[in-house]
Scaffold this motif. Structure first.
Motif, PDB file in Angstrom:
ATOM      1  N   GLN A   1      -7.721  -0.156  -0.521  1.00 32.75           N
ATOM      2  CA  GLN A   1      -6.985  -1.521   1.066  1.00 32.75           C
ATOM      3  C   GLN A   1      -5.289  -1.594   0.762  1.00 32.75           C
ATOM      4  N   LEU A   2      -5.699  -2.151  -0.775  1.00 40.46           N
ATOM      5  CA  LEU A   2      -4.598  -3.363  -1.269  1.00 40.46           C
ATOM      6  C   LEU A   2      -3.020  -2.228  -1.749  1.00 40.46           C
ATOM      7  N   ASN A   3      -3.592  -1.075  -2.209  1.00 43.92           N
ATOM      8  CA  ASN A   3      -2.923   0.416  -2.020  1.00 43.92           C
ATOM      9  C   ASN A   3      -2.147   0.245  -1.166  1.00 43.92           C
ATOM     10  N   ARG A   4      -2.344   0.709  -0.151  1.00 45.62           N
ATOM     11  CA  ARG A   4      -2.202   1.322   1.511  1.00 45.62           C
ATOM     12  C   ARG A   4      -1.722  -0.040   1.352  1.00 45.62           C
ATOM     13  N   ILE A   5      -1.051  -1.378   1.577  1.00 42.60           N
ATOM     14  CA  ILE A   5      -0.188  -2.207   2.124  1.00 42.60           C
ATOM     15  C   ILE A   5       0.715  -1.943   1.311  1.00 42.60           C
ATOM     16  N   GLY A   6       1.005  -1.844   0.239  1.00 40.41           N
ATOM     17  CA  GLY A   6       1.511  -1.606  -1.040  1.00 40.41           C
ATOM     18  C   GLY A   6       3.124  -2.553  -1.172  1.00 40.41           C
ATOM     19  N   LEU A   7       2.249  -4.074  -0.630  1.00 41.42           N
ATOM     20  CA  LEU A   7       3.476  -4.771  -0.809  1.00 41.42           C
ATOM     21  C   LEU A   7       3.747  -5.403  -2.753  1.00 41.42           C
ATOM     22  N   ALA A   8       5.145  -5.513  -2.831  1.00 37.25           N
ATOM     23  CA  ALA A   8       5.163  -5.699  -4.421  1.00 37.25           C
ATOM     24  C   ALA A   8       4.888  -6.766  -5.037  1.00 37.25           C
TER      25      ALA A   8
END
Length: 390
Positions: A132-139
């Motif tokens: 899920q955090l991967n899908r958000i993808g914040l730097a």
């Protein structure tokens, strides 16, 4: 005596009846469990779809302040639905809309929730959090993913969670330091398959190339090839990645590495040669170095090297190697013959294959080489293969 036998027979019959009853009950219980699981899965999928639609409408049809208010307090299914809608819109939106989406999601409790979930003892929960955090993808999550990969390696997990963390970090890479860290973690963990290693490096390299350009990427790979030993598995992954990225200017380096492997007695020499030949096959332009390396590969003692040379010759459409490929149709290794025939098709020598098949069936043909049944068989197979594909 007869009474005893009858009694034992009755007992056996009762045992069998009860065994059948137990089996039937277990079977029905299994069916019930499967039905409950299926119902639960379908219900969750429906709820997720509805939540995704809801947040898609929130993102598209509301002002920023209203949208922020809608994501202030979320249930578990709504967090997943929000991220699903966010990812769907993010991939096809302008930079302005992307910035708005990031700001809205960042204002919710989704990121803190999944960061906390990533600390759970249950590996499935951690994997879900990483994805899920991967899908958000914040730097800003890049260092978190690198650190999580390190922690997962310490837990001696099966490698799936490490791969999820490294893939996320790879997508967020922006410079040479990021690629170096990624390669370091890949090399440190021995559970990642070679194909996955290459995929991770390609993902990071493309992200860095988008920021700094092709020339900067070449310099990064030149340093990586010096940094790692030829015997390490990551070294061959780095070489293969050069071809997948189409770094044409590195043909000379690939040829030099191939040449050194040819003169090496190391048990890994064949793997290095195969990696170089595969890399040549991925380049966009055909260099003299590539042609000479492929010619050398045709004569290698290892059939896998010869077969890989044939594959790359076909991918590069090297018509100049027609004669060498034709000769390999009689190779003692089946996969060399097969890949040589396929390469001849790719370089436009279909007529030549048809001629070999026709000549092989001619009893009056004086050319013994054309009577080789293996040549006929493989040419016939590849010609039929093309017809079936069409």
């Amino acid at each position: 005596m007869n009474t005893l036998v009858f009694s034992n027979g009755t007992q056996i019959k009762e045992i069998l009846v009860w065994a059948i009853v137990v089996i039937v009950i277990l079977f029905l219980m299994i069916l019930l469990v499967l039905w409950i699981s299926k119902t639960k899965t379908e219900k969750h999928a429906k709820a997720l779809r509805n939540s995704t639609v809801k947040f898609r409408n929130i993102f598209l049809n509301n002002t920023f302040s209203v949208a922020v208010g809608e994501v202030a307090s979320l249930s578990k299914i709504d967090r997943d639905g929000m991220i699903s809608a966010y990812r769907e819109l993010y991939l096809k939106s302008s930079k302005e809309v992307k910035d708005k989406l990031i700001a809205i999601v960042s204002s919710s409790d989704a990121i803190p929730f999944y960061l906390e979930k990533a600390k759970k003892r249950n590996s499935d929960q951690r994997l879900h959090a990483y994805l899920q955090l991967n899908r958000i993808g914040l730097a800003g999550l890049k260092d978190f993913f690198f650190e999580s990969a390190e922690k997962e390696a310490e837990k001696n997990d099966d490698g799936k969670l490490i791969a999820a963390c490294l893939l996320s970090a790879a997508k967020l890479s922006v410079d040479e330091n990021d690629i170096n860290k990624l390669v370091y973690y890949i090399n440190k963990n021995g559970k990642l398959a070679r194909g996955l290693q290459e995929g991770l490096i390609v993902q990071a390299a493309k992200a860095v190339e988008a920021v700094h350009g092709d020339d900067a990427l070449v310099q990064i790979f030149l340093k990586l090839m010096i940094k790692y030993e030829h015997e390490s598995s990551i070294y061959t992954s780095i070489i293969s990645t050069i071809g997948k990225l189409g770094l044409d200017s590195m043909a000379v380096q690939l040829a030099n590495i191939y040449s050194k492997a040819c003169n090496s007695t190391s048990k890994d020499a064949s793997i290095i040669k195969i990696s170089c030949l595969r890399a040549f096959g991925g380049l966009d332009s055909v260099s003299n170095q590539a042609t000479q390396s492929l010619k050398s590969g045709f004569k290698d003692n290892d059939w896998k090297v010869r077969a890989t040379s044939c594959v790359s010759a076909g991918l590069l459409h090297l018509t100049a190697l027609n004669e060498e490929l034709t000769e390999l149709l009689g190779d003692k290794a089946y996969y060399v013959r097969l890949n040589a025939a396929r390469a001849l098709m790719q370089i436009g020598s279909r007529v030549q294959l048809e001629k070999i098949v026709a000549s092989s069936t001619n009893k009056n043909n004086d050319n013994n080489s054309e009577l080789d049944p293996y040549r006929k068989s493989v040419c016939h197979y590849v010609l039929n293969e093309e017809v079936n594909d069409a």
